[in-house]
Scaffold this motif. Structure first.
Motif, PDB file in Angstrom:
ATOM      1  N   LYS A  44      -8.532   0.932  -6.244  1.00 61.35           N
ATOM      2  CA  LYS A  44      -9.383   0.362  -5.353  1.00 61.35           C
ATOM      3  C   LYS A  44     -10.547   1.389  -4.886  1.00 61.35           C
ATOM      4  N   HIS A  45     -11.723   0.874  -3.942  1.00 57.80           N
ATOM      5  CA  HIS A  45     -12.103  -0.887  -4.106  1.00 57.80           C
ATOM      6  C   HIS A  45     -13.201  -0.583  -5.297  1.00 57.80           C
TER       7      HIS A  45
ATOM      8  N   ARG B  48     -12.284   5.572   6.017  1.00 59.42           N
ATOM      9  CA  ARG B  48     -11.750   6.082   4.545  1.00 59.42           C
ATOM     10  C   ARG B  48     -11.825   6.932   3.362  1.00 59.42           C
TER      11      ARG B  48
ATOM     12  N   ASP C 291      -9.675  -7.912  -2.834  1.00 59.71           N
ATOM     13  CA  ASP C 291      -9.391  -7.320  -1.640  1.00 59.71           C
ATOM     14  C   ASP C 291      -9.194  -8.705   0.141  1.00 59.71           C
TER      15      ASP C 291
ATOM     16  N   ASP D 242       0.624  -1.069  -0.033  1.00 57.75           N
ATOM     17  CA  ASP D 242      -0.032   0.046   0.410  1.00 57.75           C
ATOM     18  C   ASP D 242       0.970   1.296  -0.150  1.00 57.75           C
TER      19      ASP D 242
ATOM     20  N   PHE E 141     -15.116  -5.168  -0.705  1.00 56.72           N
ATOM     21  CA  PHE E 141     -14.930  -5.763   1.002  1.00 56.72           C
ATOM     22  C   PHE E 141     -16.901  -5.780   0.575  1.00 56.72           C
TER      23      PHE E 141
ATOM     24  N   GLU F 265      -9.144   2.661   7.444  1.00 52.48           N
ATOM     25  CA  GLU F 265     -10.045   1.977   7.363  1.00 52.48           C
ATOM     26  C   GLU F 265      -9.932   1.653   8.417  1.00 52.48           C
TER      27      GLU F 265
END
Ligand code: NOJ
Length: 731
Positions: free
Chosen positions: A201-202, A162, A280, A104, A248, A486
């Motif tokens: 992402k995501h 986030r 993920d 990351d 997710f 997160e």
């Protein structure tokens, strides 16, 4: 006829972007032949190995890499560690297929830049491209090939922690910055040893989590999906992003990591994506919790068939796919396809020819002076001046005494924000240190006053005593780094702990007070906004935080950032964003209109807002529509003049509204912007060009359409100010 024409435009544009995406991932007959020849030689276990990603090093993982049963590692970093694992793969495994190392790298690798939400406030894609390129260079020199970035989730709910990781609430700004980051990370050619492959992402709509609670379900219309959440992903793919991460969250009942509509129909069939999709962290395993799979085998089948090529730390593919193929439940060809996509990226990165990194290069690249200079530039450009009554700022360097107060004033950790990668607290310049570099230390007092989440009245009283005796008080308040990112949702957006109490107590002394906010999300600060004369929004600015803020406080840099996200007055207004719909009863003095009894509908600070130490005048808005060869172009120009007495930056913003359409449209939508620097008195004419096709939307039949008719256009300095004109798009 009209309909046919519009459908044709849509088809041409879709095909164009299909080829654009395909072209950006340069493949060649040589690469394709190499892939096919490897697939011919691979056993089923070796193929599944390519689809398996693990985190960290262990004896077991080393052994599995030796057996060709792991395709990728995450969270292994540093030239020595990555070279050693790579050696096992390319020298000891049967087919010598190199590993791809992912990490990351979100806002810097070793040199840490502002958090993405902060950097988005620069409204400067060219800068964002350079910081991403610098992050890529440092990461690549440390053996990293692949970053799990950019995070391009649109976030309209600041409770969601986030929000700090992305570019805010707007799909257009988000798309421009997404593309800039991909260009920065990947450079012109992935095989350049100092580039890394990007992973937007995501995917997708993770930011739409109900109630702002991380990992929560998302239930949105397909129009909102296509017009708000998808565009930054599309922009990243068009810019050539080689991989994508599936999210997710569930989306309208189907988890994003098992969603064939988004992963195959849109991503591959509509957009022509040729890279690979990684899940993920255990998002395939979590399909059991979502309740759409009864067993890991079922979860693996759903994810693979939907289009997830690599399993990040789920161990679902590695434990189940072989048996599923043997039982005939999965066709081996589906696995071959995923392997092909992963090998293609490895080949494009040049890993087969150049698997190792040079230890010396790592040393000379990391944290160089050039990197630090860029960290300072990006930190300065990300600062937003929210309020400056009676020009309290900038401070005069001959000021006799000042006090710096607050839990974040001399803090070396929190300015790094979430995802600090290899960033080191010791390299952070605190705000107190920055101020000390501007004026003699004897004139500066410092007192913490309270903790971020704790403290006592006694401490506040001590701070008050000091503040009473100085010319100015600078209060540095906000959130700790772990309050965003997160799993860091908050139900309150107020300043945590006793911090507001501290601000109030200092304000009561009558000493001129400046508030410097350091936070990873919009905060609700109505009292501060009303009473405190000067407020700076500084996000979490990374390593050069203190120098950048001190430059702004003392006028060595004139702030020009603008909010990439709306600041609510109270959490009860959330979600609140500028591109909302009008409703049948727009808010007014009338009782039965869309509003609250206890708070205005307007935000505390709107999207696109930010002040400067100088003033800019906008004039001469001109709009023209021209049609040639069936393509309608819109030309808009405006004159902007610096009418103050110091040089400064303005972000000129162009918004439109489709006034009457077959479906309701937002009251405003950002379509263009440009950050410019003007000297005192300097005047500049800015010209913007738009293709009418950019004014379209998805209609009731889910076809993208531009409907002829009247549009409003504004050019100004925020989403609420601007010169206005009408324009007409003819049939
Ligand atoms: C989970 C996070 O959601 C994702 O953003 C990150 O890239 C992975 N973990 C890997 O660290």
């Amino acid at each position: 006829m009209k309909r046919l024409k519009l459908i044709l435009i849509f088809l041409v544009l879709s095909l164009q972007s299909f080829f654009l995406a395909a072209q950006n991932l340069k493949t060649s007959p040589e690469i394709e032949n190499r892939i096919e020849s490897l697939i011919q030689q691979m056993t089923l276990d070796e193929k599944i190995g390519q689809l398996h990603q693990v985190s960290g090093v262990s004896d077991l993982f080393q052994q599995q890499a030796r057996e060709g049963k792991i395709g990728s590692f995450l969270n292994v970093r540093g030239a020595t560690a990555t070279n050693e694992l790579q050696r096992i793969a390319v020298e000891e495994s049967r087919l010598k297929i190199p590993l791809i190392f992912g990490l990351d790298v979100i806002h810097g690798y070793r040199t840490i830049f502002p958090i993405p939400l902060g950097e988005a406030a620069s409204w400067d894609p060219e800068l964002v491209e350079r910081t991403s390129a610098m992050a890529a260079k440092e990461a690549a020199a440390s053996g990293i090939h692949w970053t799990f970035a950019p995070m391009v989730d649109i976030a309209r709910d600041p409770r969601w922690g986030r929000i700090a990781e992305g570019s805010g609430e707007d799909p257009y700004l988000g798309s421009i910055l997404a593309a800039a980051k991909v260009r920065g990370f990947q450079g012109k050619n992935l095989s350049d040893p100092l580039t890394i492959v990007a992973c937007p992402k995501h995917y997708v709509a993770y930011g739409g989590a109900q109630a702002g609670r991380d990992y929560h379900a998302v239930d949105i219309s397909i129009n909102t999906l296509r017009e708000i959440y998808l565009p930054p992903f599309k922009a990243a793919i068009d810019a050539g992003a080689g991989t994508m991460m599936s999210a997710f969250n569930e989306l309208n009942g189907i988890p994003a990591s098992a969603n064939p509509f988004t992963l195959t129909q849109i991503l591959r069939n509509e957009w022509g994506f040729r890279g690979f999709v990684v899940s993920d962290w255990n998002s395939i395993g979590e399909l059991l919790n979502h309740g759409i799979a009864a067993t890991p085998a079922e979860a693996g089948t759903k994810a693979l068939l939907a289009g997830v090529d690599m399993d990040m730390m789920g161990f679902v593919y590695s434990s189940n796919l072989a048996a599923l193929v043997q039982q005939g439940a999965i066709d081996e060809k589906v696995i071959d396809q995923a392997v092909r996509r992963i090998l293609r990226i490895k080949l494009q990165l040049g890993l087969f020819d150049r698997p190792y990194v040079d230890l010396q290069l790592e040393q000379s690249t990391i944290l160089s002076n050039e990197n630090l200079a860029l960290a300072l530039e990006s930190a300065r450009k990300s600062i937003v001046l929210l309020k400056n009554d009676k020009q309290l700022l900038p401070l005069n360097k001959s000021i006799k005494s000042l006090v710096v107060i607050g839990p974040l004033a001399d803090n070396k950790s929190d300015p790094l924000g979430c995802w600090r990668c290899e960033g080191n607290d010791a390299d952070v310049v605190t705000i107190l240190e920055g101020i000390k570099s501007k004026i003699p230390s004897e004139r500066i007092r410092y007192f913490k006053g309270c903790e971020i989440q704790g403290g006592s009245d006694k401490e506040i009283l001590k701070a008050v005593e000091i503040a009473q005796k100085v010319d100015t008080a600078i209060l540095v308040v906000g959130e700790s780094e772990d309050m965003s990112g997160e799993a860091a949702s908050r139900s309150s957006l107020d300043l945590p702990g006793h911090q507001e109490k501290l601000v109030k107590a200092i304000y009561e002394t009558g000493t001129p007070t400046i508030v410097v906010l350091m936070n990873g999300r919009p905060l609700t600060i109505p009292w501060i906004a009303e009473k405190i004369p000067a407020i700076l929004e500084t996000w979490q600015l990374g390593m050069q935080c203190g120098n950048a803020i001190a430059d702004v406080l003392f006028g060595d840099y004139n702030p020009g950032g603008k909010l990439p996200v709306t600041f609510p007055r109270t959490v009860g207004q959330v979600p609140i964003f500028y591109n909302h719909k009008n409703t049948g009863r727009p808010p007014s003095e009338e009782k039965f209109t869309s509003k609250y009894l206890d708070v205005p509908v307007t935000p505390l600070f709107p999207f696109g807002y930010g002040l400067s130490y100088t003033k800019f005048k906008f004039s001469d808005l001109k709009v023209a529509v021209e049609k040639a060869d069936n393509i309608t172009q819109i030309f808009a120009s405006v004159e902007v003049q610096n009418i103050g007495d110091r040089a400064g930056d303005e972000v000129v913003q162009l918004y439109v509204q489709d006034v009457v359409a077959s479906m309701t449209r937002p009251v405003k939508e950002l379509k263009r912007f440009q950050r410019i620097t003007l000297q005192p008195n300097e005047k500049k004419k800015l010209e913007f060009q738009l293709n009418a096709n950019e004014l379209g939307f998805y209609n009731q039949s889910m076809a993208y359409m531009v409907e002829p008719g009247v549009f409003k256009i504004w050019i100004g300095n925020s989403s609420v100010e601007g010169l206005e004109e009408n324009l007409e798009i003819m049939d």
